[in-house]
Design an enzyme around this catalytic site. Structure first.
Site, PDB file in Angstrom:
ATOM      1  N   LYS A  48       0.816  -1.212   0.000  1.00  0.00           N
ATOM      2  CA  LYS A  48       0.000   0.000   0.000  1.00  0.00           C
ATOM      3  C   LYS A  48       0.851   1.264   0.000  1.00  0.00           C
ATOM      4  O   LYS A  48       0.411   2.306  -0.497  1.00  0.00           O
ATOM      5  CB  LYS A  48      -0.956  -0.010   1.193  1.00  0.00           C
ATOM      6  N   HIS A  53      -8.116   2.721  -7.116  1.00  0.00           N
ATOM      7  CA  HIS A  53      -8.267   1.593  -6.190  1.00  0.00           C
ATOM      8  C   HIS A  53      -9.518   0.832  -6.632  1.00  0.00           C
ATOM      9  O   HIS A  53     -10.621   1.113  -6.174  1.00  0.00           O
ATOM     10  CB  HIS A  53      -8.413   2.110  -4.751  1.00  0.00           C
ATOM     11  N   SER A  88     -14.225  -2.607   1.537  1.00  0.00           N
ATOM     12  CA  SER A  88     -14.189  -4.005   1.945  1.00  0.00           C
ATOM     13  C   SER A  88     -15.594  -4.550   2.186  1.00  0.00           C
ATOM     14  O   SER A  88     -16.413  -3.922   2.857  1.00  0.00           O
ATOM     15  CB  SER A  88     -13.364  -4.144   3.229  1.00  0.00           C
ATOM     16  N   LYS A 139     -16.131  -6.192  -4.569  1.00  0.00           N
ATOM     17  CA  LYS A 139     -15.185  -5.775  -5.610  1.00  0.00           C
ATOM     18  C   LYS A 139     -14.394  -6.964  -6.161  1.00  0.00           C
ATOM     19  O   LYS A 139     -14.302  -7.155  -7.382  1.00  0.00           O
ATOM     20  CB  LYS A 139     -14.242  -4.720  -5.023  1.00  0.00           C
ATOM     21  N   ARG A 197      -4.196 -13.451   5.206  1.00  0.00           N
ATOM     22  CA  ARG A 197      -3.981 -13.075   3.799  1.00  0.00           C
ATOM     23  C   ARG A 197      -3.190 -14.124   3.042  1.00  0.00           C
ATOM     24  O   ARG A 197      -2.388 -14.868   3.597  1.00  0.00           O
ATOM     25  CB  ARG A 197      -3.200 -11.754   3.734  1.00  0.00           C
TER      26      ARG A 197
END
Length: 507
Positions: free
Chosen positions: A190, A209, A227, A231, A311
């Protein structure tokens, strides 16, 4: 100092997992061959500890003040942290260095160098950035931007501007980033995205983004959303080609992915619900903060004991329907996703250009009651440009560029509350809603017409009106941050954009 580090350069490739295991305490190979590791005390980004040097270059260029993600620091404090980071890196027996690219558009790619203390950080960035060929490495030359990641070592809390032992510092004039006091790998990803949000607009390229995919006929769609709004799910539609799931550029030649990998949330991941991500967790993938069995090394994706923010970082070519290279023509649909827990926004609305700018700047979604501790009723969340934490310039700058490109290339804007997208909706008949003035279809093939207007789903019409007015007021209060901010004449908000927002009675 940098020369010392460069003298011990090592490239990290997936086949060198043995190096990651050798130099990483607590890292293991899972049953599927992925590398599982821990980021330490910090299991997410630290936006309050991210700072940008405010100098003659940035003072009048960047977005500062109320609502801005940019927290200032001075050059001296940056150099104190930089020296601390480089001294720590030079004290190690081995450091890991990546020379890689950002942006699949060959004419506008950026060369980045990442110097890190942890092998898993090097492997993570190997996956997330665009991987150069051997010839490109040999002729890499001077990087456009360098990261010094000494996250295992804290900053000095008594250094001016520091508020904790963590600091993520950007110096745009020196083209450098320093990380101290956090080992969360997402800070590198990021941080570079923030850099692209600064560099690309200087070339008249819009940084976004967003997710992005392309249909079989070459029609490209952009998906913006916070979030939980869908998406990633929409961008990885099996009937379309994936260009990217998170970061993109829109230039005069079309759209391009910034990254070379995906960084997927994998809490409660299952093969049935998300088979592509499930199958991507294999040799070459980095798993961050997951929990797995001591003997069988099987990952328990439901285990939240370390964090809910588990993640997986893997090369984008691990997704079967990816389009390589990750570029496409100009988008035809710009889809703004909102999870409206208030229940008053329509399932789908076609937006005018000014409405697209208004809702893009607003970046609205809502937290549903019960999703977080203490939330008893829906709470509105606004994030400018659907990514306020990463933008460097004022939101109106990005919105103006988006509108210019949409107008030039004939893209249609949509506000979606259910995950629908364009197609036959372009040919539908529309009517305008009250307060927000959104154009909603009166009928869509295969969909009951009564659900297209949210008022029809409320038995208590007065409660609907009350909630609608409440949400409209939240939009207007949020937008005051932008109406009072000006950077030169070109970035002033126009009356047309303001008029595109909700209109309250007697306002």
């Amino acid at each position: 100092m940098q020369e010392n580090i460069m003298g011990r350069k090592r490239n990290m490739e997936p086949e060198l997992y043995e190096q990651a295991i050798k130099y990483e305490k607590g890292s293991f190979i899972t049953a599927t061959g992925a590398l599982a590791t821990l980021s330490g005390a910090k299991t997410g980004r630290c936006p309050r500890d991210k700072r940008v040097v405010k100098d003659e270059l940035t003072e009048n260029e960047l977005w500062w003040g109320k609502g801005s993600p940019n927290i200032e620091m001075d050059e001296h404090s940056f150099m104190v942290n930089r020296e601390r980071a480089v001294d720590y890196l030079n004290s190690l027996d081995k450091v890991f260095v990546n020379d890689q690219f950002l942006n699949w558009d060959p004419e506008n790619r950026i060369k980045v160098r990442i110097v890190s203390a942890r092998a898993y950080h090097s492997l993570f960035m190997h996956n997330m950035c665009i991987r150069p060929t051997l010839e490109e490495i040999e002729n890499f030359g001077t990087p456009d931007f360098t990261i010094y990641n000494a996250g295992q070592f804290p900053c000095n809390r008594y250094t001016h501007y520091m508020t904790s032992s963590t600091s993520i510092d950007l110096n745009l004039a020196r083209k450098e980033m320093v990380i101290l006091g956090t080992q969360y790998a997402g800070e590198m990803k990021k941080g570079l995205f923030s850099v692209m949000h600064y560099l690309m607009p200087k070339r008249q390229i819009l940084s976004l983004h967003s997710g992005c995919n392309m249909g079989k006929e070459g029609d490209v769609a952009l998906f913006f959303g916070l979030s939980g709004t869908g998406k990633t799910t929409l961008s990885t539609d099996h009937n379309r080609y994936l260009i990217g799931d998170d970061e993109h550029c829109w230039s005069d030649s079309g759209v391009s992915n910034i990254e070379g990998g995906c960084y997927a949330k994998c809490i409660d991941l299952s093969k049935e619900k998300e088979p592509d991500i499930w199958n991507a967790i294999k040799f070459g993938t980095v798993l961050e903060n997951v929990v797995f069995g001591e003997h069988d090394r099987e990952v328990d994706f439901t285990d939240k004991s370390v964090t809910e923010n588990t993640r997986a970082a893997y090369p984008i070519e691990y997704i079967p329907n990816v389009k390589l290279p990750c570029v496409g023509p100009h988008p035809k649909n710009v889809i703004l996703l909102a999870c409206d827990a208030f229940g008053v926004l329509p399932p789908v609305s076609k937006l005018s250009l000014s409405q697209t700018m208004y809702h893009f700047i607003s970046g609205y979604t809502a937290l549903v009651a019960g999703t977080e501790e203490g939330i008893k009723e829906p709470q509105a969340t606004f994030s400018a440009c659907f990514g306020a934490a990463f933008i460097m310039l004022h939101p109106t700058k990005y919105a103006a560029m988006l509108a210019e490109k949409m107008k030039k290339h004939g893209a249609t804007g949509w506000l979606v509350n259910t995950g629908w997208s364009g197609g036959s909706l372009l040919k539908a008949k529309y009517k305008k809603t009250e307060i927000f003035g959104l154009e909603i279809p009166t009928e869509v093939e295969g969909v009951p017409s009564e659900i297209l207007d949210p008022e029809n789903t409320w038995s208590d019409k007065s409660a609907y009106k009350e909630t609608l007015l409440k949400l409209a007021a939240l939009f207007k209060n949020n937008f005051e941050t932008f109406t009072n901010y000006k950077i030169g004449e070109d970035n002033n908000l126009t009356d047309e954009i303001l008029a595109a927002g909700p209109i309250l009675p007697n306002a």
